[in-house]
Design an enzyme around this catalytic site. Structure first.
Site, PDB file in Angstrom:
ATOM      1  N   SER A   1      18.864  19.503 -15.389  1.00 43.51           N
ATOM      2  CA  SER A   1      17.494  19.543 -15.879  1.00 43.51           C
ATOM      3  C   SER A   1      16.865  20.909 -15.605  1.00 43.51           C
ATOM      4  CB  SER A   1      16.685  18.409 -15.255  1.00 43.51           C
ATOM      5  OG  SER A   1      15.404  18.293 -15.855  1.00 43.51           O
TER       6      SER A   1
ATOM      7  N   ASP B   1      19.758  11.711 -24.597  1.00 34.92           N
ATOM      8  CA  ASP B   1      18.630  12.413 -23.998  1.00 34.92           C
ATOM      9  C   ASP B   1      17.839  13.153 -25.079  1.00 34.92           C
ATOM     10  OD1 ASP B   1      16.858  13.829 -22.395  1.00 34.92           O
ATOM     11  OD2 ASP B   1      18.351  15.310 -21.764  1.00 34.92           O
TER      12      ASP B   1
ATOM     13  N   HIS C   1      19.306  11.685 -19.579  1.00 34.70           N
ATOM     14  CA  HIS C   1      18.978  13.027 -19.099  1.00 34.70           C
ATOM     15  C   HIS C   1      19.754  13.398 -17.844  1.00 34.70           C
ATOM     16  CE1 HIS C   1      16.708  16.660 -18.769  1.00 34.70           C
ATOM     17  NE2 HIS C   1      16.144  16.325 -17.629  1.00 34.70           N
TER      18      HIS C   1
END
Length: 462
Positions: free
Chosen positions: A176, A383, A439
């Site tokens: 991320s 995601d 994610h």
């Protein structure tokens, strides 16, 4: 050789006063002794070591002396390394939700921990994250660049304290938002090695999971094509939006009424979709600290079989707030008394004050091609927050040579995802999707992701 040993000896005595660590044999909520080696501690960085970065280190359960050493950075920014350790299935523990009741969460072993094949340091960084703290107010002034610099300083000092891991293959990993920071840390290590900074690090490469290498708004440009591919918007709406907006969905001309109308329709189609995994329910945030639990949140502490509402993955996160704020837990982890007011899985205060001074890490990724490292980039294909197609776009912008075209890779005879391999001289990059992953892909597909890193660390094809 003698001079290197002497230098490490001197460095150790310079740094040791700023570092402390303990071996943890048992933890509240886990039955019996831990069947793996867990170390926790602090490393002082910054001016006069005014920043104290806390970490969890878990030795490989296979061969600590030979397996890779991985420094893992959790995203956010300002989400604790404990989140990755317990929720993202990279560490050997997870919460036993079925038996966690009230204020006594239970822990169990994670059979798909990456510590099956690697030694891993989970760090609470930047300062203010998890159990990390500063001794001065100035220490809390943090940015992308200072975060990366302090992480590099942390690793140098940690390796001086742990010289037996100096020869292990070293990888820097993160997911991320860490897509911004990891390449900078890798560049710092590469520069330090070139300049002869001690200790020399055996850096082999880095790992990026659903990485945000640009500022967040850049990824909104991929919502429209991603939504179309996933059948969240119609072919007609997609074609109309693409034509009227001319492929630009962020900085839209305010007088372009046709584009704005189309984007409103797209927003209506996706507003109730969970953007970190479009296959799971969209839920309100539910990770209050123990002193701020609402009546609804207290209900979440019942056994999951008794929950009076639809299950949401975010409900799981409440247990970490309760567990990590337990004084018995903090004593077991050897947390310094009075160093923090309250533990939070992700520190919103740090996120608010954090200075985003690196708009994109792409220039670092381009520079690192010359260093000849191994790179693994993985993307959960469900995601919408950082869509796989956004990652594909920046990888293709590097103008690498395709060594092996897009094809499926299998786990237990089933397609686990798709991968493509790139090269440039000695540089090697593998980009893989995780079928059904969100994610934080290992959180959703732990078995497949363990197979992925096991093969990649071992130089086996996926």
């Amino acid at each position: 050789m003698f001079l290197q040993v002497l230098l490490l000896f001197l460095l150790f005595h310079i740094y040791v006063a700023a570092s402390s660590w303990s071996i943890i044999n048992s933890l509240p909520g886990f039955p019996g002794d831990l069947p793996f080696k867990l170390e926790t501690g602090y490393v002082g960085v910054g001016d006069d070591d005014d920043v104290q970065l806390f970490y969890y280190f878990i030795e490989s359960e296979r061969s600590p002396e030979n397996d890779p050493l991985v420094l893992w950075l959790t995203g956010g920014p300002a989400c604790s390394g404990f989140h990755t350790l317990v929720y993202v299935n990279i560490g050997p523990l997870s919460f036993d939700y079925a038996h966690s009741i009230g204020n006594k969460p239970k822990l169990k072993l994670n059979p798909y921990s990456w510590t099956k094949v690697a030694n891993i340091i989970f760090i609470d960084a930047p300062v203010g994250t998890g159990f990390s703290y500063a001794t001065t107010w100035k220490g809390y002034n943090i940015s992308d660049t200072s975060h990366a610099a302090q992480t590099y300083q942390f690793l140098r000092k940690w390796l001086v304290d742990h010289p037996k891991f100096l020869n292990n293959p070293l990888y820097i990993g993160g997911a991320s938002y860490s897509g911004i920071v990891v390449p900078v840390v890798v560049q710092e290590i590469a520069d330090g090695n070139e300049k002869g900074v001690a200790p020399a690090m055996n850096l082999k490469g880095y790992v990026l999971g659903n990485p945000a290498i640009h500022s967040a708004h850049r990824y909104r440009n991929y919502v429209v094509p991603f939504s179309h591919l996933k059948a969240l918007i119609s072919d007609e709406l997609y074609q109309s939006t693409k034509t009227n907006c001319k492929g630009e969905y962020i900085d839209v001309d305010p007088d372009n009424d046709s584009c704005l109308e189309d984007l409103d329709l797209v927003k209506e189609c996706v507003k109730d979709i969970n953007d970190v995994n479009i296959l799971e329910p969209k839920c309100i945030d539910s990770s209050p600290t123990p002193n701020h639990l609402s009546n609804d949140s207290v209900k979440l502490l019942l056994p999951f079989s008794q929950l009076p509402r639809q299950w949401c993955r975010k409900d799981n996160y409440i247990f970490s707030d309760i567990w990590a704020n337990d004084k018995a837990v903090q004593n077991a982890l050897h947390i310094r008394e009075g160093s923090i007011e309250e533990w939070a899985r992700c520190n919103t205060s740090v996120q608010t004050s954090f200075i985003h001074d690196i708009a994109s890490s792409l220039i670092y990724l381009e520079n690192l091609i010359k260093q000849g490292y191994r790179v693994l980039v993985y993307s959960g294909d469900q995601d919408m927050n950082v869509p796989y197609m956004a990652t594909t776009a920046w990888i293709e912008s590097l103008n690498l040579t395709v060594a092996s075209h897009w094809k499926p890779w299998l786990v237990n005879g089933q397609v686990a995802g798709y991968r493509v391999q790139y090269t440039h001289e000695s540089y090697q990059l593998t980009h893989t999707t995780i079928k059904g992953g969100g994610h934080a892909a290992p959180e959703y597909k732990p078995e497949e992701c363990l197979a992925m890193v096991s093969r990649w660390f071992a130089y086996y094809p996926l």
